[in-house]
Design a protein around this motif. Sequence first.
Motif, PDB file in Angstrom:
ATOM      1  N   MET A   1      -2.905 -51.319 -16.469  1.00 13.62           N
ATOM      2  CA  MET A   1      -2.326 -52.566 -15.965  1.00 13.62           C
ATOM      3  C   MET A   1      -3.275 -53.165 -14.928  1.00 13.62           C
ATOM      4  O   MET A   1      -3.822 -52.443 -14.087  1.00 13.62           O
ATOM      5  N   MET A   2      -3.457 -54.483 -15.005  1.00 13.36           N
ATOM      6  CA  MET A   2      -4.349 -55.186 -14.089  1.00 13.36           C
ATOM      7  C   MET A   2      -3.555 -56.229 -13.306  1.00 13.36           C
ATOM      8  O   MET A   2      -2.674 -56.893 -13.857  1.00 13.36           O
ATOM      9  N   LEU A   3      -3.919 -56.388 -12.025  1.00 19.81           N
ATOM     10  CA  LEU A   3      -3.322 -57.422 -11.183  1.00 19.81           C
ATOM     11  C   LEU A   3      -4.395 -58.391 -10.740  1.00 19.81           C
ATOM     12  O   LEU A   3      -5.450 -57.984 -10.229  1.00 19.81           O
ATOM     13  N   ASP A   4      -4.137 -59.676 -10.935  1.00 16.22           N
ATOM     14  CA  ASP A   4      -4.969 -60.724 -10.353  1.00 16.22           C
ATOM     15  C   ASP A   4      -4.251 -61.238  -9.115  1.00 16.22           C
ATOM     16  O   ASP A   4      -3.116 -61.731  -9.201  1.00 16.22           O
ATOM     17  N   LEU A   5      -4.900 -61.121  -7.966  1.00 14.04           N
ATOM     18  CA  LEU A   5      -4.311 -61.529  -6.696  1.00 14.04           C
ATOM     19  C   LEU A   5      -4.575 -63.022  -6.506  1.00 14.04           C
ATOM     20  O   LEU A   5      -5.662 -63.424  -6.096  1.00 14.04           O
ATOM     21  N   LEU A   6      -3.603 -63.824  -6.831  1.00 14.62           N
ATOM     22  CA  LEU A   6      -3.807 -65.275  -6.898  1.00 14.62           C
ATOM     23  C   LEU A   6      -3.417 -66.012  -5.620  1.00 14.62           C
ATOM     24  O   LEU A   6      -3.723 -67.195  -5.480  1.00 14.62           O
ATOM     25  N   GLY A   7      -2.751 -65.335  -4.703  1.00 12.05           N
ATOM     26  CA  GLY A   7      -2.390 -65.996  -3.457  1.00 12.05           C
ATOM     27  C   GLY A   7      -1.539 -65.106  -2.582  1.00 12.05           C
ATOM     28  O   GLY A   7      -0.723 -64.321  -3.072  1.00 12.05           O
ATOM     29  N   GLY A   8      -1.760 -65.203  -1.255  1.00 11.81           N
ATOM     30  CA  GLY A   8      -0.964 -64.452  -0.311  1.00 11.81           C
ATOM     31  C   GLY A   8      -1.583 -63.145   0.135  1.00 11.81           C
ATOM     32  O   GLY A   8      -0.944 -62.380   0.860  1.00 11.81           O
ATOM     33  N   PHE A   9      -2.835 -62.883  -0.221  1.00 10.15           N
ATOM     34  CA  PHE A   9      -3.478 -61.619   0.136  1.00 10.15           C
ATOM     35  C   PHE A   9      -4.588 -61.884   1.147  1.00 10.15           C
ATOM     36  O   PHE A   9      -5.559 -62.578   0.861  1.00 10.15           O
TER      37      PHE A   9
ATOM     38  N   ARG B   1       3.570 -48.526 -13.211  1.00  9.53           N
ATOM     39  CA  ARG B   1       4.545 -49.478 -12.674  1.00  9.53           C
ATOM     40  C   ARG B   1       4.040 -50.046 -11.354  1.00  9.53           C
ATOM     41  O   ARG B   1       3.589 -49.308 -10.476  1.00  9.53           O
ATOM     42  N   VAL B   2       4.124 -51.372 -11.228  1.00  6.94           N
ATOM     43  CA  VAL B   2       3.848 -52.030  -9.966  1.00  6.94           C
ATOM     44  C   VAL B   2       5.141 -52.680  -9.481  1.00  6.94           C
ATOM     45  O   VAL B   2       5.857 -53.319 -10.261  1.00  6.94           O
ATOM     46  N   ALA B   3       5.462 -52.488  -8.227  1.00  2.00           N
ATOM     47  CA  ALA B   3       6.633 -53.124  -7.621  1.00  2.00           C
ATOM     48  C   ALA B   3       6.147 -54.205  -6.668  1.00  2.00           C
ATOM     49  O   ALA B   3       5.323 -53.941  -5.786  1.00  2.00           O
TER      50      ALA B   3
ATOM     51  N   CYS C   1       6.998 -46.225  -7.682  1.00  2.00           N
ATOM     52  CA  CYS C   1       6.005 -47.023  -8.415  1.00  2.00           C
ATOM     53  C   CYS C   1       4.619 -46.449  -8.166  1.00  2.00           C
ATOM     54  O   CYS C   1       4.412 -45.609  -7.283  1.00  2.00           O
ATOM     55  N   ASP C   2       3.656 -46.914  -8.966  1.00  2.00           N
ATOM     56  CA  ASP C   2       2.262 -46.500  -8.819  1.00  2.00           C
ATOM     57  C   ASP C   2       1.496 -47.381  -7.846  1.00  2.00           C
ATOM     58  O   ASP C   2       0.459 -46.974  -7.318  1.00  2.00           O
TER      59      ASP C   2
ATOM     60  N   CYS D   1      -9.251 -58.780  -8.238  1.00  4.23           N
ATOM     61  CA  CYS D   1      -8.480 -58.137  -9.309  1.00  4.23           C
ATOM     62  C   CYS D   1      -8.450 -56.636  -9.043  1.00  4.23           C
ATOM     63  O   CYS D   1      -9.454 -56.048  -8.623  1.00  4.23           O
ATOM     64  N   ILE D   2      -7.289 -56.010  -9.260  1.00  4.36           N
ATOM     65  CA  ILE D   2      -7.127 -54.592  -8.985  1.00  4.36           C
ATOM     66  C   ILE D   2      -6.485 -53.906 -10.186  1.00  4.36           C
ATOM     67  O   ILE D   2      -5.629 -54.468 -10.851  1.00  4.36           O
ATOM     68  N   THR D   3      -6.923 -52.684 -10.480  1.00  4.21           N
ATOM     69  CA  THR D   3      -6.352 -51.884 -11.557  1.00  4.21           C
ATOM     70  C   THR D   3      -5.267 -50.981 -10.991  1.00  4.21           C
ATOM     71  O   THR D   3      -5.464 -50.331  -9.969  1.00  4.21           O
ATOM     72  N   VAL D   4      -4.107 -50.956 -11.656  1.00  2.69           N
ATOM     73  CA  VAL D   4      -3.016 -50.073 -11.255  1.00  2.69           C
ATOM     74  C   VAL D   4      -3.159 -48.782 -12.032  1.00  2.69           C
ATOM     75  O   VAL D   4      -3.108 -48.775 -13.279  1.00  2.69           O
ATOM     76  N   ARG D   5      -3.323 -47.685 -11.339  1.00  2.49           N
ATOM     77  CA  ARG D   5      -3.529 -46.391 -11.972  1.00  2.49           C
ATOM     78  C   ARG D   5      -2.264 -45.559 -11.884  1.00  2.49           C
ATOM     79  O   ARG D   5      -1.567 -45.579 -10.865  1.00  2.49           O
TER      80      ARG D   5
END
Length: 387
Positions: free
Chosen positions: A1-9, A151-153, A173-174, A379-383
């Motif tokens: 699973m990949m997360l793109d941090l698009l705002g608020g970080f 899982r990302v929460a 969650c992971d 971008c961050i990978t959820v492991r």
Amino acid sequence: MMLDLLGGFGEKGRTSLAVSSGDDRILLDVGIKVGAAGPEYYPALEGPADDIDAVFVSHAHEDHVGALSWLLSRGYGGPIFMTAETRGETPATLAAYAEPADFRQFPLPEDRIELFEPGDTLTSGNLTVRTGRSGHVVGGVWFAVDDGTSRVAYSADVVPDSNVFVMDTIPHCDLLVFDASYGADPVSGAARAREISQWVARHPQGCLLPTPLSGRSLELVAALPGPFAIHAGMRSSLEAQIGATVSLLPGISEFLLARLQGAADWTDADPLPSLPLLADDGMGEAGPSSRLLPRADHAGFPVLLTGHLPAGSPGDLMHRAGRADWIRMPTHPTLSGNIGIWEKAGRPPALGHSCTPDLLGDLKNHIPSLLTQWRTGQCITVRQGSR
């Protein structure tokens, strides 16, 4: 699973997070950044939006939904998941914070709204999206996204120790993406409510309390020490929020309703009252408070600001000039609340959203697995962990 941090970080505002797994891609929130201009006003989404399968909106505050018309203008044509309360409040938020041309051409597309109740489990492709009550506003939720492997929460805005609202426990969650708005502030909501009550009691000649229409308004109604007035345009919304008892702590709706029924209605044509006056919004950027702040300033009418003040906002300018006081009414987690959220989620690796880098550094002293280096645009990978 990949997360793109698009705002608020590494920043406050334009909260937005893309979650991708295989060919599936969803967006969690799509906010704007008050006080910014140009590209920084919107999420850091490159190119068109036609690769997004679904949008999930946590609540209708501008930093979580204010860029929805902008997203539609970039070609997003899929479903929009939100609660009934969020659907009811979103058009007013877009009218206040969207680019007027975007809002005229791309208002809220009612035929593409997928309604759900807090606590429902939703799906988009191979992604399962669990929801729960946020404790922040009526109809507000957190999201936990699972692709069968990890899982990302994502908390969105939450209040684990609200005096008014209920927050459900975020699951193991992971990766936990949590509301770090206040950094490591240790002062509880109950203590801040007492400070506000004492400040109001010291101004018996009347005072102005700008406040968001949803969420903090009910916290203030519960905290005020005696009679008060509200801008008449707020009454129907406040009544509806009080009527949504599933979002409220047991027994609080009756107390709030009695308080509201005793409140005086105030209109723009009236003189400033000899009572505490609640008027939306909280920053003076829109709504009745955008007219009332200059009027109170001119008349020397006391003003108490109780929330986030973006740089250059009318409330910020008055406060910096010494013409308005500020006491935080917590509508985000304080230190003990965020430690509790992290521990109940299994002490996973964590990202803090809606927080400046210096405050994130302070918070890491209390949440050791906090990853402080990540910023909007990365971008961050959820492991998979040990949940």
